[in-house]
Write a protein that holds these residues in place. Structure first.
Motif, PDB file in Angstrom:
ATOM      1  N   UNK A   1      23.116  35.220  21.625  1.00  0.00           N
ATOM      2  CA  UNK A   1      23.562  34.180  20.710  1.00  0.00           C
ATOM      3  C   UNK A   1      24.983  33.746  21.066  1.00  0.00           C
ATOM      4  N   UNK A   2      25.834  34.705  21.417  1.00  0.00           N
ATOM      5  CA  UNK A   2      27.215  34.439  21.810  1.00  0.00           C
ATOM      6  C   UNK A   2      27.593  35.422  22.897  1.00  0.00           C
ATOM      7  N   UNK A   3      28.505  34.996  23.763  1.00  0.00           N
ATOM      8  CA  UNK A   3      29.009  35.872  24.828  1.00  0.00           C
ATOM      9  C   UNK A   3      30.510  36.040  24.631  1.00  0.00           C
ATOM     10  N   UNK A   4      30.939  37.288  24.630  1.00  0.00           N
ATOM     11  CA  UNK A   4      32.360  37.624  24.503  1.00  0.00           C
ATOM     12  C   UNK A   4      32.834  38.232  25.807  1.00  0.00           C
ATOM     13  N   UNK A   5      33.810  37.600  26.435  1.00  0.00           N
ATOM     14  CA  UNK A   5      34.415  38.148  27.642  1.00  0.00           C
ATOM     15  C   UNK A   5      35.637  38.982  27.249  1.00  0.00           C
ATOM     16  N   UNK A   6      35.587  40.272  27.582  1.00  0.00           N
ATOM     17  CA  UNK A   6      36.708  41.178  27.318  1.00  0.00           C
ATOM     18  C   UNK A   6      36.935  42.004  28.586  1.00  0.00           C
ATOM     19  N   UNK A   7      37.060  41.291  29.699  1.00  0.00           N
ATOM     20  CA  UNK A   7      36.999  41.898  31.033  1.00  0.00           C
ATOM     21  C   UNK A   7      38.354  42.291  31.610  1.00  0.00           C
ATOM     22  N   UNK A   8      39.430  42.109  30.856  1.00  0.00           N
ATOM     23  CA  UNK A   8      40.729  42.564  31.331  1.00  0.00           C
ATOM     24  C   UNK A   8      41.402  41.596  32.283  1.00  0.00           C
ATOM     25  N   UNK A   9      42.342  42.132  33.067  1.00  0.00           N
ATOM     26  CA  UNK A   9      43.224  41.301  33.877  1.00  0.00           C
ATOM     27  C   UNK A   9      42.786  41.120  35.311  1.00  0.00           C
ATOM     28  N   UNK A  10      43.769  40.821  36.178  1.00  0.00           N
ATOM     29  CA  UNK A  10      43.469  40.481  37.571  1.00  0.00           C
ATOM     30  C   UNK A  10      44.395  41.169  38.568  1.00  0.00           C
ATOM     31  N   UNK A  11      44.996  42.276  38.166  1.00  0.00           N
ATOM     32  CA  UNK A  11      45.935  42.973  39.040  1.00  0.00           C
ATOM     33  C   UNK A  11      45.329  43.395  40.358  1.00  0.00           C
ATOM     34  N   UNK A  12      44.012  43.652  40.391  1.00  0.00           N
ATOM     35  CA  UNK A  12      43.357  44.096  41.622  1.00  0.00           C
ATOM     36  C   UNK A  12      43.245  42.996  42.664  1.00  0.00           C
ATOM     37  N   UNK A  13      43.688  41.779  42.345  1.00  0.00           N
ATOM     38  CA  UNK A  13      43.777  40.730  43.361  1.00  0.00           C
ATOM     39  C   UNK A  13      45.038  40.879  44.202  1.00  0.00           C
ATOM     40  N   UNK A  14      45.881  41.849  43.862  1.00  0.00           N
ATOM     41  CA  UNK A  14      47.113  42.117  44.595  1.00  0.00           C
ATOM     42  C   UNK A  14      46.959  43.395  45.426  1.00  0.00           C
ATOM     43  N   UNK A  15      47.870  43.556  46.391  1.00  0.00           N
ATOM     44  CA  UNK A  15      47.803  44.732  47.258  1.00  0.00           C
ATOM     45  C   UNK A  15      48.018  46.015  46.468  1.00  0.00           C
ATOM     46  N   UNK A  16      49.010  46.008  45.571  1.00  0.00           N
ATOM     47  CA  UNK A  16      49.289  47.165  44.730  1.00  0.00           C
ATOM     48  C   UNK A  16      49.306  46.715  43.281  1.00  0.00           C
ATOM     49  N   UNK A  17      48.884  47.568  42.372  1.00  0.00           N
ATOM     50  CA  UNK A  17      48.842  47.219  40.960  1.00  0.00           C
ATOM     51  C   UNK A  17      48.735  48.491  40.132  1.00  0.00           C
ATOM     52  N   UNK A  18      49.017  48.360  38.850  1.00  0.00           N
ATOM     53  CA  UNK A  18      48.766  49.462  37.918  1.00  0.00           C
ATOM     54  C   UNK A  18      47.327  49.437  37.417  1.00  0.00           C
ATOM     55  N   UNK A  19      46.608  48.355  37.707  1.00  0.00           N
ATOM     56  CA  UNK A  19      45.232  48.175  37.202  1.00  0.00           C
ATOM     57  C   UNK A  19      44.210  48.889  38.078  1.00  0.00           C
ATOM     58  N   UNK A  20      43.093  49.306  37.493  1.00  0.00           N
ATOM     59  CA  UNK A  20      41.992  49.856  38.286  1.00  0.00           C
ATOM     60  C   UNK A  20      41.282  48.762  39.074  1.00  0.00           C
ATOM     61  N   UNK A  21      40.460  49.124  40.062  1.00  0.00           N
ATOM     62  CA  UNK A  21      39.825  48.124  40.936  1.00  0.00           C
ATOM     63  C   UNK A  21      38.959  47.101  40.217  1.00  0.00           C
ATOM     64  N   UNK A  22      38.364  47.469  39.082  1.00  0.00           N
ATOM     65  CA  UNK A  22      37.477  46.522  38.402  1.00  0.00           C
ATOM     66  C   UNK A  22      38.234  45.379  37.719  1.00  0.00           C
ATOM     67  N   UNK A  23      39.556  45.498  37.613  1.00  0.00           N
ATOM     68  CA  UNK A  23      40.347  44.424  36.987  1.00  0.00           C
ATOM     69  C   UNK A  23      40.718  43.391  38.039  1.00  0.00           C
ATOM     70  N   UNK A  24      39.718  42.620  38.460  1.00  0.00           N
ATOM     71  CA  UNK A  24      39.886  41.656  39.547  1.00  0.00           C
ATOM     72  C   UNK A  24      39.702  40.217  39.090  1.00  0.00           C
TER      73      UNK A  24
END
Length: 510
Positions: free
Chosen positions: A183-206
């Motif tokens: 009925x509705x879709x909620x995106x709660x997928x986090x950030x995009x730090x994994x698009x950088x070489x180094x980040x505090x984010x885990x790999x799935x935060x792309x």
């Protein structure tokens, strides 16, 4: 015979996604996560706590003032007012779901972090706040009769029907493809730090959820605002992981200072708050020392024997690298930590696509402005997650959901890059969209993306292209977006507006 009600699909099971799922009480919810429950996304890694004006001498209006000041007053003031006024209720809601905050004799232990004028940060398990929160909420969601968990699945497409979101496509670990109508879709997928070489984010935060929302036609806002945390544990020469261990801002709140290889405290004279200045100021200062060939360290020896109990996770991470922070300096680097931009949403988390919602770091409701105030992110996930959950659970929404549509369904998706392309992209994004940006480097990256059709049409390439456009359009420095080629490039920007409007610069950075 009534048809089976379509569920609300929530993509992401960090603090924002879990809060939405738990706030929907009377409708079926399907909760999708890339990893295992309680372990996926950035929330379990959050060392900092959650901000709330809890002390009698503090007030939501003061918390709001600090939030606006840290955000260079580029915030949505209505979102800030809602966030800070709802903070105490959010804490009490978390406690009802089993979160145990660290206590002192007269109540919760309140810590000071950068940009705050009062000690108002509540922590759990010392530096394990995110882990405590996500475990408590995951336990509640696991026993909720209306919540169906799906773990280890990758949502790679959105279903649209008459320009309305009506489901998702997903891929299991075994490679099977499934379609879930909703009925509705909620995106709660986090950030995009994994698009950088180094980040505090885990790999799935792309940025996958952000990219999918863009493909569906959802508007975006403030994509150029990427917060760099100034103190991540410097990688060793053999460390190939993209996620670096975070050294929480609370360590500086406890008295630690930043120094170079000579012992010089280089934040002196940079900002009145020195080591507890807003993160954009501190991160750029660390970056500049390193760009000039220097080394950067956190001197946290003042914490002494309290290290193992006050910051147990950080203490273990340091020890694994052969560092004893009770007597050694901690080598640190700045790296992407939080994305203030995202899918543009209103205060009810609606995107511009009907029945598509976004909450948490993937969304941009303007609450953070140009630079997030420390420990407002977990709070944002709870406050706006609860608000969205209540909306989706309302009687009006339930009645509307019964109106089924027979129009043709369209699936929007895009290929993801292979590892070789992704490694190169991450390196180039780090160079062009780092703590300081300039037009030529951003233009070079934009042209490189357009030169390769596979890059240009990939999920990651499309997202980075839009980030570059946003960054190049905003020609003045403001908050986390710092243009070294701008007219105000040598200054700390306290407040500012968009392209072509004046910015107020109050403190010089030498």
């Amino acid at each position: 015979m009534e048809s089976k009600p379509r569920p609300i699909v929530v993509v992401g099971a960090g603090v924002a996604g879990l809060t939405v799922a738990l706030s929907v009480r009377h409708r079926p919810v399907v909760l999708l996560t890339r990893g295992e429950r309680g372990r996926s996304g950035s929330t379990p890694w959050a060392q900092g706590g959650i901000a709330a004006s809890w002390h009698p001498d503090d007030h939501p209006t003061t918390h709001a003032f600090d939030t606006l000041r840290a955000g260079s007053e580029a915030n949505n003031s209505h979102a800030v007012e809602l966030l800070t006024a709802s903070a105490r209720d959010a804490i009490e809601w978390l406690i009802r779901h089993g979160v145990s905050f660290d206590q002192e004799r007269d109540g919760p232990a309140l810590c000071l972090e950068g940009g705050h004028s009062h000690a108002r940060i509540l922590h759990a398990r010392g530096d394990g706040s995110g882990r405590e929160i996500v475990e408590a909420l995951s336990t509640s969601a696991s026993i909720a009769a209306n919540v169906e968990w799906r773990e280890n699945v990758d949502v790679d497409g959105l279903l649209l029907r008459e320009h309305k979101a009506c489901g998702v496509t997903l891929r299991t670990q075994e490679g099977a493809v499934e379609v879930i109508e909703a009925d509705s879709v909620v995106l709660a997928t986090g950030g995009l730090g994994a698009l950088y070489q180094w980040t505090s984010n885990p790999p799935e935060c792309d940025g996958s959820g952000l990219a999918l929302g863009m493909l569906a036609g959802a508007r975006t806002a403030d994509l150029e605002f990427v917060q760099f945390h100034p103190t991540l544990l410097c990688p060793s020469g053999t460390d190939e992981r993209s996620r670096l261990e975070l050294i929480s801002e609370a360590v500086r709140g406890a008295g630690a200072t930043l120094v170079d290889e000579t012992g010089f405290r280089f934040m002196e004279g940079i900002h009145p708050l020195r080591d507890l200045a807003p993160r954009d100021v501190v991160a750029r200062s660390v970056w500049r020392v390193r760009q000039a060939g220097g080394q950067t360290y956190l001197d946290a020896r003042v914490i002494g024997d309290a290290w193992p109990t006050r910051f147990p996770s950080i203490f273990r991470a340091c020890q694994q690298r052969g560092i004893d922070p009770r007597g050694d300096l901690i080598p640190v680097v700045p790296a992407p930590h939080f994305h203030m931009g995202g899918l543009s949403v209103d205060l009810d988390s609606r995107t511009s696509v009907v029945d598509l919602y976004a909450v948490g770091e993937v969304a941009c409701n303007g609450v953070h402005g140009a630079n997030r105030l420390a420990s407002n992110s977990l709070l944002e996930g709870v406050v706006f997650g609860r608000r969205l959950g209540a909306l989706l659970d309302s009687d009006d929404w339930c009645n509307r959901s019964k109106q089924h549509c027979t129009a043709t369904t369209t699936i929007v998706s895009a290929d993801t890059l292979g590892q070789e392309h992704l490694l190169t992209l991450r390196q180039r994004v780090s160079e062009a969209l780092g703590p300081e940006r300039e037009h030529e480097a951003m233009q070079d990256l934009s042209e490189w993306l357009r030169s390769d059709e596979r890059l240009a049409h990939s999920r990651q390439g499309n997202l980075v292209s839009e980030m570059l456009l946003s960054a190049m359009r905003r020609r003045r420095s403001i908050g986390a977006h710092f243009r070294s080629d701008a007219v105000n490039a040598g200054q700390y920007v306290a407040t500012g507006q968009d392209v072509g409007e004046a910015s107020l610069a109050t403190t010089d950075i030498p």
